[in-house]
Design a protein around this motif. Structure first.
Motif, PDB file in Angstrom:
ATOM      1  N   ASN A 117       0.843  -1.192   0.000  1.00  0.00           N
ATOM      2  CA  ASN A 117       0.000   0.000   0.000  1.00  0.00           C
ATOM      3  C   ASN A 117       0.878   1.242   0.000  1.00  0.00           C
ATOM      4  O   ASN A 117       1.642   1.470   0.937  1.00  0.00           O
ATOM      5  N   VAL A 118       0.776   2.028  -1.059  1.00  0.00           N
ATOM      6  CA  VAL A 118       1.673   3.159  -1.275  1.00  0.00           C
ATOM      7  C   VAL A 118       0.924   4.470  -1.064  1.00  0.00           C
ATOM      8  O   VAL A 118      -0.161   4.671  -1.627  1.00  0.00           O
ATOM      9  N   PRO A 119       1.480   5.399  -0.260  1.00  0.00           N
ATOM     10  CA  PRO A 119       0.859   6.727  -0.136  1.00  0.00           C
ATOM     11  C   PRO A 119       1.067   7.522  -1.419  1.00  0.00           C
ATOM     12  O   PRO A 119       2.208   7.657  -1.881  1.00  0.00           O
ATOM     13  N   PRO A 120       0.014   8.051  -2.050  1.00  0.00           N
ATOM     14  CA  PRO A 120       0.154   8.705  -3.360  1.00  0.00           C
ATOM     15  C   PRO A 120       1.111   9.886  -3.358  1.00  0.00           C
ATOM     16  O   PRO A 120       1.793  10.138  -4.343  1.00  0.00           O
ATOM     17  N   GLN A 121       1.182  10.622  -2.243  1.00  0.00           N
ATOM     18  CA  GLN A 121       2.035  11.804  -2.184  1.00  0.00           C
ATOM     19  C   GLN A 121       3.343  11.556  -1.439  1.00  0.00           C
ATOM     20  O   GLN A 121       4.110  12.477  -1.210  1.00  0.00           O
ATOM     21  N   GLN A 171      -5.480   8.024   5.408  1.00  0.00           N
ATOM     22  CA  GLN A 171      -4.958   8.367   4.080  1.00  0.00           C
ATOM     23  C   GLN A 171      -5.363   7.316   3.046  1.00  0.00           C
ATOM     24  O   GLN A 171      -5.394   6.120   3.327  1.00  0.00           O
ATOM     25  N   LYS A 172      -5.688   7.780   1.852  1.00  0.00           N
ATOM     26  CA  LYS A 172      -6.020   6.860   0.769  1.00  0.00           C
ATOM     27  C   LYS A 172      -4.748   6.230   0.227  1.00  0.00           C
ATOM     28  O   LYS A 172      -3.781   6.924  -0.098  1.00  0.00           O
ATOM     29  N   MET A 173      -4.726   4.916   0.135  1.00  0.00           N
ATOM     30  CA  MET A 173      -3.550   4.185  -0.321  1.00  0.00           C
ATOM     31  C   MET A 173      -3.775   3.585  -1.709  1.00  0.00           C
ATOM     32  O   MET A 173      -4.909   3.292  -2.087  1.00  0.00           O
TER      33      MET A 173
END
Length: 409
Positions: free
Chosen positions: A216-220, A228-230
């Motif tokens: 799961n990667v943080p977009p920013q 936070q959306k991942m």
């Protein structure tokens, strides 16, 4: 925006019933119908060839990749060959079709070891010019174990997502260059009750990325937090190339080779050892002794080295590559309508100073900058249209520049 009372020509709804009406010459379309029309066109039309697309016919062969690298990077033949083969196999792995023999090609992550200024990052940046897959360069020094100040390991993939315009499927075929991998080496072989949050802890976190798992990667980028959306990214098909200076690893190689033993038989055995370039004898054992954990070494199966830069190589780097330092300065002056030329003795002077400072190819840029600073400051405002740099001028400018203070460091 449409006026009240106008309707969508497609669905018949009025402007009060939709968010937006887009007017045409003889009708209007609402935002929802426009979205549906886009989806229909996207489904029916053949997909355009992505800039990151791969096909067997356009697959660059290892020799083609090395020839391209030769145009920009001087020397380092062994590292170029290893890198070319790894990238080529990565391409083939992405194009592999599932067959009845159930043979699955595993990715060949690579680690490059070489002193500062020998071209590790330059090799990575240059190969990015040739690739048709997303490519990103990240620095391992900013990473810390989860829960501490710094960036999480997953943020490595954020830049890859950005390079792929946040197309996850495309990013999952990309290549990541992790620089300064040696800076996350374990600080000590002795167990400790304190946490090594920027060393072994980061190595443990990298294991799942290198091996292949859904992350799961943080977009920013940056820190992750619960709300936070991942973006889930599968790293199974991402090729990782690591590079590091591993300063001091030569001592561990020398110890393993037993180059300091006394006696006729021992000296006979070590007579063929090139003591000026011990990195050519590096093995995974030496990386373990330096502080990389065995698990991460096993996930970087291809180990190569970069040779130290000698005088002839530095001289070639200064003038020969397509993006050589001298050609860059000639271009800068040319943009101001000034023709820049150099005496051959100036090149020798610059190389001498680079060898003296022991900064590798990076030192060349600093020295040329010191020599040219006054001219770059004054000449754009003058009427002079030609500058010829002599040895005496170069020596005088360098001696009064701040760069000369490197000699005292």
């Amino acid at each position: 925006m449409a006026k009240t009372g106008e309707i969508c020509t497609f669905c018949g709804r009025g402007s009060r019933d939709v968010s937006m009406l887009i007017n045409g010459i003889s009708g209007a379309i609402c935002d929802e119908c426009a979205q549906q029309a886009y989806e229909i066109v996207k489904e029916q039309m053949p997909a355009p060839r992505s800039s990151f697309g791969l096909n067997q016919n356009g697959l660059p062969k290892p020799k083609d990749i090395k020839d391209f690298l030769d145009q920009y990077v001087i020397g380092q033949g062994d590292a170029k060959r290893y890198l070319s083969v790894s990238v080529y196999n990565h391409y083939k792995r992405l194009l592999q079709k599932i067959t009845s023999d159930d043979v699955e090609i595993e990715k060949s992550n690579i680690i490059m070891v070489g002193a500062t200024g020998t071209g590790k990052t330059l090799l990575a940046r240059t190969i990015a010019k040739l690739l048709h897959v997303p490519f990103s360069i990240v620095d391992a020094t900013v990473l810390t174990e989860a829960g501490y100040v710094g960036e999480d390991v997953e943020s490595i993939l954020t830049r890859l997502l950005q390079a792929a315009d946040y197309d996850v499927e495309t990013a999952q075929r990309g290549i990541v260059f992790i620089d300064e991998i040696d800076k996350i080496a374990r600080k000590s072989d002795n167990p400790s009750i304190t946490r090594d949050v920027s060393g072994e802890g980061v190595q443990q976190g990298l294991l799942k990325l290198l091996e292949g798992s859904i992350v799961n990667v943080p977009p920013q980028g940056g820190r992750k937090h619960p709300e936070q959306k991942m973006i889930p990214v599968d790293t199974k098909n991402i090729l990782f190339i690591c590079g590091g200076a591993f300063d001091g690893i030569e001592k561990k190689i020398a110890k393993r080779l037993n180059t300091r033993v006394v006696g006729y038989a021992a000296s006979k055995d070590t007579a063929t050892v090139d003591r000026n370039n011990l990195l050519k004898y590096i093995t995974p054992t030496d990386l373990k002794s330096f502080g990389l954990i065995p698990e991460i070494i096993g996930r970087l199966p291809i180990l190569t080295y970069l040779n130290p830069l000698d005088r002839n190589t530095l001289r070639s780097i200064l003038t020969e590559p397509k993006n050589s330092i001298i050609k860059q300065y000639v271009k800068l002056f040319e943009m101001d309508g000034i023709k820049l030329t150099f005496d051959e003795s100036v090149y020798e002077f610059i190389v001498d100073k680079a060898l003296e400072f022991k900064l590798g190819a990076r030192g060349l840029r600093s020295i040329v900058e010191g020599v040219m600073m006054d001219a770059m400051y004054s000449m754009p405002s003058s009427d002079c249209k030609e500058l010829h740099v002599t040895f005496d001028y170069a020596k005088e400018q360098f001696e009064k520049s701040d760069v000369n203070r490197l000699q005292l460091a």
